[in-house]
Design an enzyme around this catalytic site. Structure first.
Site, PDB file in Angstrom:
ATOM      1  N   ARG A  30       0.831  -1.224   0.000  1.00  0.00           N
ATOM      2  CA  ARG A  30       0.000   0.000   0.000  1.00  0.00           C
ATOM      3  C   ARG A  30       0.854   1.257   0.000  1.00  0.00           C
ATOM      4  O   ARG A  30       0.363   2.337  -0.271  1.00  0.00           O
ATOM      5  CB  ARG A  30      -0.947  -0.019   1.214  1.00  0.00           C
ATOM      6  CG  ARG A  30      -2.106  -0.970   1.022  1.00  0.00           C
ATOM      7  CD  ARG A  30      -2.940  -1.100   2.279  1.00  0.00           C
ATOM      8  NE  ARG A  30      -2.240  -1.842   3.317  1.00  0.00           N
ATOM      9  CZ  ARG A  30      -2.724  -2.070   4.533  1.00  0.00           C
ATOM     10  NH1 ARG A  30      -3.909  -1.585   4.857  1.00  0.00           N
ATOM     11  NH2 ARG A  30      -2.041  -2.763   5.418  1.00  0.00           N
ATOM     12  N   GLN A  31       2.134   1.124   0.303  1.00  0.00           N
ATOM     13  CA  GLN A  31       3.026   2.300   0.269  1.00  0.00           C
ATOM     14  C   GLN A  31       3.669   2.347  -1.117  1.00  0.00           C
ATOM     15  O   GLN A  31       4.840   2.017  -1.294  1.00  0.00           O
ATOM     16  CB  GLN A  31       4.088   2.188   1.364  1.00  0.00           C
ATOM     17  CG  GLN A  31       3.491   2.200   2.766  1.00  0.00           C
ATOM     18  CD  GLN A  31       4.550   2.285   3.844  1.00  0.00           C
ATOM     19  OE1 GLN A  31       5.507   3.041   3.725  1.00  0.00           O
ATOM     20  NE2 GLN A  31       4.396   1.502   4.889  1.00  0.00           N
TER      21      GLN A  31
ATOM     22  N   ASP B  72     -13.613   1.303  -2.178  1.00  0.00           N
ATOM     23  CA  ASP B  72     -12.932   2.545  -2.561  1.00  0.00           C
ATOM     24  C   ASP B  72     -12.777   2.589  -4.075  1.00  0.00           C
ATOM     25  O   ASP B  72     -12.937   1.566  -4.756  1.00  0.00           O
ATOM     26  CB  ASP B  72     -11.562   2.705  -1.857  1.00  0.00           C
ATOM     27  CG  ASP B  72     -10.674   1.496  -2.068  1.00  0.00           C
ATOM     28  OD1 ASP B  72     -10.595   1.000  -3.200  1.00  0.00           O
ATOM     29  OD2 ASP B  72     -10.048   1.043  -1.086  1.00  0.00           O
TER      30      ASP B  72
ATOM     31  N   LYS C  17     -14.458   6.749  -0.540  1.00  0.00           N
ATOM     32  CA  LYS C  17     -13.851   6.621   0.791  1.00  0.00           C
ATOM     33  C   LYS C  17     -12.832   7.729   1.010  1.00  0.00           C
ATOM     34  O   LYS C  17     -12.096   8.103   0.109  1.00  0.00           O
ATOM     35  CB  LYS C  17     -13.161   5.245   0.880  1.00  0.00           C
ATOM     36  CG  LYS C  17     -12.441   4.989   2.182  1.00  0.00           C
ATOM     37  CD  LYS C  17     -11.936   3.547   2.276  1.00  0.00           C
ATOM     38  CE  LYS C  17     -10.488   3.395   1.872  1.00  0.00           C
ATOM     39  NZ  LYS C  17      -9.967   2.032   2.091  1.00  0.00           N
TER      40      LYS C  17
ATOM     41  N   GLY D  68     -11.728  -1.579   9.117  1.00  0.00           N
ATOM     42  CA  GLY D  68     -12.451  -0.302   9.133  1.00  0.00           C
ATOM     43  C   GLY D  68     -13.123  -0.008   7.801  1.00  0.00           C
ATOM     44  O   GLY D  68     -14.314   0.336   7.760  1.00  0.00           O
TER      45      GLY D  68
HETATM   46  C1  R5P Z   1      -6.974   0.294   0.733  1.00  0.00           C
HETATM   47  O1  R5P Z   1      -6.781   1.005  -0.245  1.00  0.00           O
HETATM   48  C2  R5P Z   1      -7.114  -1.189   0.697  1.00  0.00           C
HETATM   49  O2  R5P Z   1      -7.638  -1.639  -0.503  1.00  0.00           O
HETATM   50  C3  R5P Z   1      -7.947  -1.703   1.854  1.00  0.00           C
HETATM   51  O3  R5P Z   1      -9.272  -1.259   1.695  1.00  0.00           O
HETATM   52  C4  R5P Z   1      -7.429  -1.197   3.168  1.00  0.00           C
HETATM   53  O4  R5P Z   1      -6.050  -1.282   3.243  1.00  0.00           O
HETATM   54  C5  R5P Z   1      -8.023  -1.971   4.317  1.00  0.00           C
HETATM   55  O5  R5P Z   1      -7.544  -1.448   5.532  1.00  0.00           O
HETATM   56  P1  R5P Z   1      -8.473  -1.426   6.799  1.00  0.00           P
HETATM   57  O6  R5P Z   1      -9.058  -2.808   6.909  1.00  0.00           O
HETATM   58  O7  R5P Z   1      -7.550  -1.111   7.955  1.00  0.00           O
HETATM   59  O8  R5P Z   1      -9.506  -0.373   6.580  1.00  0.00           O
END
Ligand code: R5P
Length: 308
Positions: free
Chosen positions: A92-93, A165, A188, A221
């Site tokens: 994700r980074q 998202d 989101k 979340g």
């Molecule tokens: C974000 O862009 C990813 O696709 C996931 O939606 C996100 O990393 C999920 O993280 P969390 O469960 O902490 O909201």
């Protein structure tokens, strides 16, 4: 030869079993100060070597152990070293979105290569473009086929695939088209690391059975906020959740239990110990797919039919 790191022995064992080959033995230990020690027990000279190491909540430990094992394999004259990392942490980074941020996903790709990796096999990188971070071959597999088969068997009425998202909308649309469902996504807004707010639902979900479709469930979340937003927009309360990587950091398990999804469907790209399991959780194993990929890579056969 197939080696297992210590992050996901069950998956490594399932892959080896599927292939009908034994896992090669390693010595992995820690010094009192926390330093890692790892080495293959048998000779690897001239061999095609696969090392299976995913990343979990002990992500930095998992990576360090992998780097050290790669170094040992490289210095022991393995002919080719393939890293099988179903969940590629740090993915994700992948960009600088506020000034002075690192691109850690690229750094990990560089470190793997420096340590000795010739090739990486991974699954559902957070963004497809990250393949460009690897200056050496990478196979980015997809859980798409596994989930499509699952949904086709379910035959849900009035199904809408929902991306929580905008980033996941393309993949969700691909699935929706394949299973004949509608498509929606959530606008989101991330307010801090691991803290997101679902803003608004884009698409028609009124009276529909929603399947939230994401790549990673970290703290849960995003998907639980998405569920709330969908209910507000008139969706059926009986909802499904599908995600490739069940990272399940605290408080994900509690959130998912409280949300009472009809089913939470994930892969075993990340280990799921008993305390992270709950009623309604369904785990689809990636072991058969990984076994096939390893067999094909080892015999120089195409993997493109398995990757899509
Ligand atoms: C974000 O862009 C990813 O696709 C996931 O939606 C996100 O990393 C999920 O993280 P969390 O469960 O902490 O909201």
């Amino acid at each position: 030869m197939i080696f297992s790191g210590s992050s996901h022995g069950d998956l490594a064992a399932a892959i080896a079993k599927k292939m009908g080959v034994p896992l090669s033995k390693t010595q992995i230990s820690r010094f009192a100060c926390g330093e890692t020690y790892a080495r293959p027990i048998e000779t690897v000279r001239g061999r095609d070597v696969f090392i299976i190491q995913t990343t979990t909540h002990d992500v930095n430990e998992n990576l360090m152990e992998l780097f050290i094992m790669l170094d040992a394999l490289k210095r022991s004259f393995a002919s080719k070293i393939h890293v099988v990392m179903p969940y590629y942490a740090y993915s994700r980074q992948d960009r600088v979105s506020v000034p002075r941020e690192p691109i850690s996903a690229k750094l990990v790709a560089d470190l793997l290569s420096t340590a000795g990796a010739d090739h990486v096999i991974t699954m559902n990188l957070h963004s497809g473009q990250e393949q460009g971070f690897f200056d050496y071959p990478v196979d980015n597999l997809s859980s798409y086929g596994l989930f499509v088969d699952y949904l086709k068997k379910k035959k849900l009425k009035d199904m809408v695939i929902v991306s929580p998202d905008a980033g996941g909308a393309k993949e969700a649309k691909k699935v929706a088209d394949e299973v004949g469902a509608g498509i929606a996504f959530i606008h989101k807004h991330r307010v801090a690391f691991n803290v997101s707010k679902a803003m608004e639902v884009i698409g028609n979900v009124k009276g529909k059975t929603c399947v939230i479709y994401d790549d990673i469930i970290d703290t849960g979340g995003s998907v639980c906020n998405a569920r709330e937003a969908l209910i507000k927009a008139g969706a059926n309360k009986e909802m499904y959740l599908i995600a490739t990587h069940p990272v399940f950091s605290d408080p994900a398990v509690q959130r998912l239990k409280d949300a009472k999804f009809k089913e939470v469907v994930v892969t075993d790209s990340v280990p799921l110990p008993k305390e992270k399991q709950f009623p309604g959780l369904k785990v689809i194993s990636i072991a058969p797919m990984m076994a096939k990929i390893i067999e094909n890579v080892h015999s120089d056969r195409s993997v493109s039919q398995i990757i899509k």
